[in-house]
Design a protein around this motif. Structure first.
Motif, PDB file in Angstrom:
ATOM      1  N   GLU A 197     -58.383   9.933   7.813  1.00 19.25           N
ATOM      2  CA  GLU A 197     -58.051   8.831   8.715  1.00 19.25           C
ATOM      3  C   GLU A 197     -56.900   8.006   8.137  1.00 19.25           C
ATOM      4  N   HIS A 201     -52.925   7.456   9.741  1.00 20.01           N
ATOM      5  CA  HIS A 201     -52.241   6.172   9.924  1.00 20.01           C
ATOM      6  C   HIS A 201     -50.969   6.108   9.081  1.00 20.01           C
ATOM      7  N   ARG A 204     -48.262   8.228  10.698  1.00 14.55           N
ATOM      8  CA  ARG A 204     -47.670   7.539  11.853  1.00 14.55           C
ATOM      9  C   ARG A 204     -46.673   6.492  11.397  1.00 14.55           C
ATOM     10  N   ARG A 238     -43.249  -1.884  16.894  1.00  8.20           N
ATOM     11  CA  ARG A 238     -43.876  -2.787  15.928  1.00  8.20           C
ATOM     12  C   ARG A 238     -45.371  -2.901  16.183  1.00  8.20           C
ATOM     13  N   ARG A 239     -45.774  -2.933  17.438  1.00 10.86           N
ATOM     14  CA  ARG A 239     -47.206  -2.984  17.738  1.00 10.86           C
ATOM     15  C   ARG A 239     -47.919  -1.734  17.235  1.00 10.86           C
ATOM     16  N   HIS A 240     -47.286  -0.574  17.422  1.00  6.94           N
ATOM     17  CA  HIS A 240     -47.881   0.660  16.906  1.00  6.94           C
ATOM     18  C   HIS A 240     -48.008   0.608  15.375  1.00  6.94           C
ATOM     19  N   CYS A 241     -46.992   0.074  14.720  1.00  6.93           N
ATOM     20  CA  CYS A 241     -47.031  -0.026  13.255  1.00  6.93           C
ATOM     21  C   CYS A 241     -48.115  -0.994  12.795  1.00  6.93           C
ATOM     22  N   ASP A 242     -48.243  -2.117  13.469  1.00  9.38           N
ATOM     23  CA  ASP A 242     -49.275  -3.085  13.101  1.00  9.38           C
ATOM     24  C   ASP A 242     -50.669  -2.494  13.287  1.00  9.38           C
ATOM     25  N   ASP A 243     -50.869  -1.743  14.376  1.00  7.20           N
ATOM     26  CA  ASP A 243     -52.162  -1.084  14.594  1.00  7.20           C
ATOM     27  C   ASP A 243     -52.447  -0.073  13.485  1.00  7.20           C
ATOM     28  N   ALA A 244     -51.408   0.686  13.103  1.00  8.25           N
ATOM     29  CA  ALA A 244     -51.588   1.685  12.050  1.00  8.25           C
ATOM     30  C   ALA A 244     -51.874   1.020  10.708  1.00  8.25           C
ATOM     31  N   LEU A 246     -53.472  -1.797  10.254  1.00  5.70           N
ATOM     32  CA  LEU A 246     -54.868  -2.221  10.302  1.00  5.70           C
ATOM     33  C   LEU A 246     -55.799  -1.029  10.086  1.00  5.70           C
ATOM     34  N   GLY A 247     -55.516   0.080  10.761  1.00  4.75           N
ATOM     35  CA  GLY A 247     -56.337   1.274  10.579  1.00  4.75           C
ATOM     36  C   GLY A 247     -56.302   1.787   9.146  1.00  4.75           C
TER      37      GLY A 247
END
Length: 385
Positions: A197, A201, A204, A238-244, A246-247
């Protein structure tokens, strides 16, 4: 050149940086010993994470040895990692470097558009791919996972209309497999799911940050960029990066680790800095939109480019540029050509430009290296945490 994880001695405790250098020198020597001096060109920081993760799970799985003096260490010896994790890092670095070279040849990027250069590059890529596959098999890792990921990535770049996360899929799968295998090397199979997992992340993030950093150049050259191809703007990226991020943080927290500090410093702190640095640079270059729409259509001009040091020389391109890039790679960035923007900056200036809490600005050690063993005014402290 070296990846998205770019630690600096000013950004972490002296003990942590020493641990990091043990893995870096271990990878460089493993490549040299098994595949010759030329293979050291593929030394990169991101690949080292599999070695760091292996040692973090079980310290006894990563024995160290004393290495002889090296010019890059000021002709001093050093303690370096000598383990299966380093060999896995070498295999991953070789296979992915081979895939990147083939991608450049296929796209005809820069000097690769010249037939003699392309022919030599193809032979080098084939040699590195074979060498990496052999080392991967020796440590029990299936190299076809990486080879297929590289091939699938090339195929997807030719398919129109794909979403951004579809384009990052092969990179995520490749990194997940490499991270997951460290659980087997460290004899901690219960960590494998969380490591995979974390790998997804991280893969990505690596793919997206590479696209963000190359956005302005790819637009100017008309080259392929996943952000442009998927119609994704910087805000969405940037939203995708922030989510990644956090994951990644949650996956690391679930790991059973004997030594957690360096993993947290690299996979959480340094990658967070990389995200900030990449998007700040992209926005400064005027890359706030994807597609053909310009900033004028939105009623404002591009931000001005950062001031260029008058001492910098123009990049001549061609063979000289390639040779200088190889020299920079062989010296792990200690040598910088006359056209490199960081050539005339001090280490502290480079840290400040990248958002690093460096050069006495961090406040206390607990804020910069996630340890509680000391309270100092500078990250470059002497605690062995």
């Amino acid at each position: 050149m070296f990846g998205i994880v770019r630690p600096c001695r000013h950004g972490m405790c002296g003990g942590l940086f020493k641990e990091w250098m043990a893995h870096l020198c271990g990878l460089c020597l493993a490549l040299r010993d098994e595949h010759g001096h030329a293979s050291r060109l593929v030394t990169n920081y991101d690949g080292l994470l599999v070695s760091v993760l292996t040692e973090a799970q079980a310290a006894e799985s990563s024995p160290h040895r004393r290495a002889a003096a090296c010019a890059l260490r000021g002709f001093k010896g050093a303690d370096v990692v000598e383990a299966e994790g380093v060999r896995l890092a070498a295999a991953v670095s070789l296979i992915l470097a081979a895939g990147k070279i083939r991608d450049h040849v296929a796209d005809g990027d820069g000097v690769y558009a010249r037939r003699p250069v392309a022919a030599v590059a193809e032979r080098v890529a084939a040699r590195w791919s074979t060498a990496g596959s052999g080392t991967a098999v020796a440590v029990g890792f299936d190299p076809e996972i990486l080879v297929r990921a590289v091939e699938e990535q090339t195929r997807l770049e030719g398919v129109p209309g794909l979403r951004l996360l579809e384009l990052t899929g092969p990179t995520e799968a490749a990194v997940a497999a490499a991270f997951g295998h460290t659980a087997l090397l460290a004899d901690k199979p219960h960590n494998r799911e969380s490591l995979e997992e974390a790998g997804r992340h991280f893969g990505r993030l690596a793919h997206l940050l590479d696209a963000v950093e190359d956005l302005a150049g790819d637009r100017a050259a008309g080259a392929y960029n996943p952000l442009v191809a998927s119609g994704t703007d910087l805000a969405a990226a940037r939203r995708h990066c922030d989510d990644a991020l956090l994951g990644l943080r949650l996956a690391v927290a679930e790991l059973d680790l004997e030594r957690r500090t360096l993993v947290r410093a690299l996979l959480i702190k340094e990658i967070g800095r990389s995200v900030t640095r990449a998007f700040d640079m992209a926005e400064a270059a005027g890359g706030t939109r994807t597609g053909a729409e310009s900033s004028k259509k939105r009623g404002r001009e591009h931000p001005k480019a950062p001031h260029r040091d008058p001492r910098l020389k123009p990049d001549p391109g061609g063979l000289l540029s390639v040779m200088c890039a190889a020299m920079a790679c062989c010296t792990c960035g200690l040598y910088r050509p006359p056209w490199d923007e960081d050539r005339y900056k001090s280490c502290g200036e480079r840290c400040d430009a990248s958002g690093c809490d460096a050069c006495g600005q961090c406040g206390d050690c607990g804020n910069c290296c996630d340890c509680d063993c000391c309270s100092c005014d500078c990250c470059d402290c002497s605690c062995d945490c």
